[in-house]
Write an enzyme that holds these catalytic residues in place. Structure first.
Site, short mmCIF file in Angstrom:
data_model
loop_
_atom_site.label_atom_id
_atom_site.label_comp_id
_atom_site.label_asym_id
_atom_site.label_seq_id
_atom_site.Cartn_x
_atom_site.Cartn_y
_atom_site.Cartn_z
N ASP A 301 0.86 -1.19 0.00
CA ASP A 301 0.00 0.00 0.00
C ASP A 301 0.90 1.24 0.00
OD1 ASP A 301 1.10 0.21 2.51
OD2 ASP A 301 -0.79 0.23 3.60
N ASP A 303 1.44 4.72 2.35
CA ASP A 303 1.06 5.31 3.63
C ASP A 303 1.46 6.79 3.68
OD1 ASP A 303 0.49 2.62 5.08
OD2 ASP A 303 2.52 2.34 4.34
N ASP A 390 -3.27 4.30 2.75
CA ASP A 390 -3.63 4.61 4.14
C ASP A 390 -3.26 6.05 4.44
OD1 ASP A 390 -4.42 2.01 4.54
OD2 ASP A 390 -2.63 1.41 5.67
N1 DCT Z 1 2.89 -1.01 11.78
C1 DCT Z 1 3.19 -1.47 13.06
N2 DCT Z 1 2.63 -2.63 13.51
C2 DCT Z 1 1.80 -3.34 12.71
C3 DCT Z 1 1.51 -2.91 11.43
C4 DCT Z 1 2.08 -1.73 10.98
O1 DCT Z 1 3.94 -0.84 13.78
N3 DCT Z 1 1.29 -4.47 13.20
C5 DCT Z 1 3.51 0.22 11.31
C6 DCT Z 1 4.85 -0.03 10.71
C7 DCT Z 1 4.67 0.17 9.25
C8 DCT Z 1 3.47 1.07 9.14
O2 DCT Z 1 2.72 0.83 10.31
C9 DCT Z 1 2.70 0.86 7.88
O3 DCT Z 1 2.21 -0.48 7.81
P1 DCT Z 1 2.27 -1.32 6.46
O4 DCT Z 1 1.84 -0.49 5.32
O5 DCT Z 1 1.53 -2.57 6.74
O6 DCT Z 1 3.80 -1.70 6.38
P2 DCT Z 1 4.93 -1.24 5.36
O7 DCT Z 1 6.18 -1.30 6.13
O8 DCT Z 1 4.55 0.05 4.74
O9 DCT Z 1 4.95 -2.41 4.33
P3 DCT Z 1 4.32 -2.48 2.85
O10 DCT Z 1 5.45 -2.11 1.95
O11 DCT Z 1 3.91 -3.90 2.66
O12 DCT Z 1 3.19 -1.54 2.77
MG MG Z 2 2.79 0.34 3.65
#
Ligand code: DCT
Ligand code: MG
Length: 466
Positions: A301, A303, A390
């Protein structure tokens, strides 16, 4: 002066002034030349009780031009020379040795927030295997073993070289017996039979497939599996299954959102959000966070953190953005969560819990023409791709904590909080940092401020890929 070829210098450190004066007089009375200052004339540097690892760095700091050609000798050479009444030849036992370069590797911390972990993973074969085990335990709702394998994988990701045998892993933290067995088998056989077994397991494969759908967690996946369902088609065809709104969107846009989002796509999404936010106020700041801010070239996604200059004025920002996206027909799905942030309810003891800021989980329609370097393909039925986005909008005085929390990685976040609690007696979450010893909240404008409060060296976002 009897011996012109020798000029001594006596090192005062550890010898002391009075002994140095005494030894100087003694040597001069016997016809030796002793210089009070350390200059280029000196041929013999004499020291007492000075280990090489202390003396040499000190000598190097003095900036002597011919240090390599100077005799650096122990007091034994001096006493032997005094006894002989002439300078004795310098032999091996007289030399104060230069210290060997420190080849021992620095100790690896058990906390990811004390390690620098780039995307350059030198042990991918091992970490992939350990993460399969972690995931399988997660599907079985075994939190302890799951975390154990995630920690082990995370430690290996931080290494700057590839391990070549199990012995190389000696002394590394967080590697339990099970992890070591897997690592050893991979080194001996090229793969782990246990991991291969899981990968071939129907239950594992099915749960992995089901949880790849937006809105489907391990609990729901397990429920469907128990009902005998094995494919996404079977779920869509089963009229007795009730999907919630998120899952419905997850199935509807599955083809697109199961594909990774690229950097160019993330950038294009950024422009769309920027434009939509400017309709709310011109002072909105948009920060890319999550995996892309850690240098990842693909994500599941995109963010973003949105802030306005005055705390409290972010109220209504996300509904305005969502409204604007809807009016542009770019909104395919939105789940808006109002802020439940209440400063008086802090600090939160539930440090793994989601934060309380206003946020939304979206699926946007991203037109291909907006993505840099992407050719529109006339043979394709549609000229857009569904992308998961997000957004979170904290009060600006919470920005640093929110940014640190959303920058990830998940494993890095976990260890930051664990470190704060266990090593510093502090509570850290996405809202604040609280010092239990003084019962105070520690303010922070930047991520650097938070690391400093925790007494940690600053780790750049691209070094947080734990
Ligand atoms: N986060 C966290 N604990 C979780 C899920 C997420 O602390 N259980 C935090 C860390 C990353 C941030 O929120 C955004 O989450 P994701 O979009 O799921 O992770 P990402 O690192 O951006 O990975 P992706 O590249 O898959 O989006
Ligand atoms: Mg992400």
């Amino acid at each position: 002066m009897k011996f012109e070829e020798v000029t001594m210098y006596l090192v005062e450190r550890r010898m002391g002034t009075s002994r140095r004066n005494f030894l100087t007089s003694l040597a001069r009375s016997k016809g030796f030349c002793v210089d009070d200052t350390l200059s280029a004339k000196v041929t013999h540097v004499v020291a007492e009780d000075n280990p090489g690892q202390e003396l040499w760095p000190w000598l190097q700091e003095q900036g002597l031009p011919h240090l390599d050609n100077t005799n650096v000798v122990d007091i034994t050479w001096f006493t032997e020379s005094m006894r002989a009444g002439r300078p004795v030849p310098v032999e091996a036992q007289h030399h104060i040795q230069t210290p060997l370069p420190d080849t021992s590797l620095p100790a690896v911390s058990q906390y990811a927030c004390q390690r620098r972990t780039t995307l350059d993973n030198h042990n991918k074969l091992l970490t992939d295997a350990l993460e399969v085990l972690a995931e399988n335990y997660e599907f079985n709702d075994s939190k302890g073993p799951c975390l154990g394998f995630r920690r082990a994988a995370s430690v290996l990701k931080s290494l700057t070289t590839a391990l070549s045998c199990l012995q190389d892993a000696e002394g590394l933290p967080c590697l339990g017996e099970e992890s070591k067995t897997v690592i050893e088998e991979i080194f001996e056989c090229g793969s782990s039979s246990r991991v291969e077994g899981i990968l071939a397991d129907e239950r594992y494969q099915t749960l992995k497939l089901f949880t790849s759908v937006f809105g489907v967690g391990p609990k729901t996946a397990e429920k469907w599996y128990r009902r005998g369902l094995r494919s996404l088609e079977q779920i869509c065809a089963d009229s007795s299954i009730h999907l919630n709104r998120m899952q419905e969107a997850g199935f509807l846009y599955y083809e697109d959102i199961s594909k990774p989002v690229t950097v160019a796509e993330a950038k294009a999404v950024g422009y769309i959000i920027e434009e939509a936010a400017s309709c709310f106020s011109s002072g909105v700041t948009i920060t890319l966070t999550g995996g892309f801010c850690r240098g990842k070239t693909f994500g599941h996604d995109v963010d973003f953190i949105l802030t306005v200059p005055e705390p409290g004025k972010e109220d209504g920002l996300l509904p305005a953005v969502i409204g604007r996206l809807r009016s542009q027909s770019l909104l395919l799905f939105s789940d808006f969560q109002e802020s439940t942030f209440d400063l008086s309810k802090l600090p939160s003891q539930r440090f793994e819990a989601m934060d309380h800021f206003e946020k939304c989980f979206l699926i946007l329609k991203l037109r291909t023409a907006l993505v840099e370097g992407k050719q529109t393909d006339p043979s394709r039925k549609r000229d857009w791709k569904a992308v998961r986005v997000d957004l979170v909008a904290p009060p600006v005085d919470r920005y640093a904590f929110c940014l640190l929390g959303w920058s990830g990685s998940t494993q890095f976040e976990r260890d930051l909080r664990r470190y704060a609690r266990l090593e510093r007696g502090m509570l850290l979450d996405n809202h604040a940092l609280y010092d239990k010893a003084t019962n105070t909240f520690l303010p922070a404008k930047t991520e650097e401020d938070i690391f400093a409060h925790l007494g940690l060296d600053y780790i750049e976002p691209w070094q947080r890929n734990a």
